[in-house]
Design an enzyme around this catalytic site. Sequence first.
Site, short mmCIF file in Angstrom:
data_model
loop_
_atom_site.label_atom_id
_atom_site.label_comp_id
_atom_site.label_asym_id
_atom_site.label_seq_id
_atom_site.Cartn_x
_atom_site.Cartn_y
_atom_site.Cartn_z
N ARG A 156 -10.28 -11.29 2.07
CA ARG A 156 -11.19 -12.31 1.54
C ARG A 156 -10.54 -13.69 1.58
NH1 ARG A 156 -11.87 -9.15 -3.96
NH2 ARG A 156 -11.32 -7.51 -2.50
N LYS A 160 0.84 -1.19 0.00
CA LYS A 160 0.00 0.00 0.00
C LYS A 160 0.88 1.25 0.00
CE LYS A 160 -3.96 -1.66 2.74
NZ LYS A 160 -5.03 -1.49 1.74
N1 BES Z 1 -8.00 -3.54 4.30
C1 BES Z 1 -8.19 -3.21 2.94
C2 BES Z 1 -9.50 -2.50 2.67
C3 BES Z 1 -9.68 -1.13 3.22
C4 BES Z 1 -8.91 -0.08 2.78
C5 BES Z 1 -10.68 -0.91 4.13
C6 BES Z 1 -9.12 1.17 3.27
C7 BES Z 1 -10.89 0.34 4.62
C8 BES Z 1 -10.10 1.38 4.20
C9 BES Z 1 -8.18 -4.44 2.06
O1 BES Z 1 -7.40 -5.48 2.51
C10 BES Z 1 -7.73 -4.00 0.71
O2 BES Z 1 -6.65 -3.48 0.63
N2 BES Z 1 -8.56 -4.17 -0.30
C11 BES Z 1 -8.23 -3.75 -1.61
C12 BES Z 1 -8.76 -4.80 -2.58
C13 BES Z 1 -8.32 -4.60 -3.98
C14 BES Z 1 -6.82 -4.76 -4.10
C15 BES Z 1 -9.05 -5.60 -4.83
C16 BES Z 1 -8.91 -2.40 -1.87
O3 BES Z 1 -10.04 -2.20 -1.44
O4 BES Z 1 -8.27 -1.56 -2.50
ZN ZN Z 2 -5.36 -5.33 1.93
#
Ligand code: BES
Ligand code: ZN
Length: 460
Positions: free
Chosen positions: A313, A239
């Site tokens: 997931r 990230k």
């Molecule tokens: N923990 C994050 C989702 C998240 C991000 C929740 C910011 C609340 C605030 C999750 O693990 C994630 O990074 N999801 C990605 C999925 C994508 C790569 C398909 C997302 O939502 O960008």
């Molecule tokens: Zn994530």
Amino acid sequence: MTLTFATQTDAAIPLYLIEKDAGDALSALPKPAQTWASANGFDGGLGQCLVVPSASGEVEMALVGLGTAKARNRKRFGAVAARGKLPEGVYQLASSHSDQITQEFALGWLLEGYRFDRYATQSAPKAQLVAPAGVDATRLETIAGGEVATRDLINTPAEDMGPDELELAVRKLAEAHGATISTIMGKALLDQNFPMVHAVGRAATRAPRLIDMRWGDEGPTLTLVGKGVCFDTGGLNLKPGASMGLMKKDMGGAATVLGLAQMIMALGLKLRLRVLIPAVENAVAGNAFRPGDILTSRKGLTVEINNTDAEGRLVLADALALADEETPDLIVSMATLTGAARVAVGPDLSPFYATETTDADALRNGAQSSADPVWELPFWDPYEAMIEPGIADLDNAPKGGFAGSITAALFLRRFVTDTPRYVHFDIYGWNPTAAPGRPKGGVGMGARALLDALPDLLEL
Ligand code: BES
Ligand code: ZN
Ligand code: ZN
């Protein structure tokens, strides 16, 4: 910290809630108080607060504005903003209102008292309230207690809330309520077939695990599954810094189901509860799982990793497969799963998915009565194709990101095949700006709505 009502005392100061749209709401007050109110511009606006002094300068009564129905709908718990403005003392509700208004005020009052004071002392409001007549004080204190647990778990930084500490928190909760707990940890996850929990958590120095708590021996069966990613760096598809900053809250789903479990157990609801928490840290190291890897899940479905940041997931899938093996009456998962859910509904609203429309109806009702708003999104079958990559059964991060919260929900549903009733919440777990009853920081979402819906959902 515990949030409780004050014990009744003769010295309690009368507190009048003033509904702005209830005719001349001030007219019920003694004449001098009316004069004082109008001299100070107090008109019952939501969250307004006015102390009325006696002739000798004591606090004789307090007035708190309930606003109009429209204002209350716009800002649930809005009236309790007054708590921090009131002088120290014990107050007692002196006006009468609908059960909904009284209960919401009383619960909001308790929640307004929350402070996260583990690392620095915080000043808490000094005003106390005697439980208003007609409210179930024990129930409200229990709900507030569960919410405190959730907020504390989320607010605690990842350094002090890793998989170990999260497990310890579940152990303490289990002990307090006579629940049983077992944990599968590290390499044992492979021996006992939780390959995706292991793959996501294996790069961290703090071992991944699956926590399994059971409580209750009669009644319908409910299994709660909470995403316990204690920190989400995104893994190798790291990230950016700005997105990583808040990722201590990525165990918000786990924190919320634990808060709810605490409420259920403390209230002694007649049901059989199981709580499953895959607790991991999504870290970067030489042994991290990679983009392009194909994992075989507990259920046997293969998953192509297109982004290691879509880790929630994966760990939930193995936990859901386990939950599904004993076909409980209802499975509920809660997870800080997607950024897409935030884009869709913002930080305050909990989007949820339900396989049964009657369950969705029950949740909507529960949300309304508990001031814990939810909104249904669809398990939209036509988008199933988006999560099918071709060289594996499933894709963990469909390209383009269209309908990102829906495709994540569809992914999870693939792992619940034998249990007809499945509900999934894609929550935020964080309140970005302080609001009455909800200080900035970790916050439970959907738990109170579920608690209020349980009698309906499970015919309790
Ligand atoms: N923990 C994050 C989702 C998240 C991000 C929740 C910011 C609340 C605030 C999750 O693990 C994630 O990074 N999801 C990605 C999925 C994508 C790569 C398909 C997302 O939502 O960008
Ligand atoms: Zn994530
Ligand atoms: Zn995550």
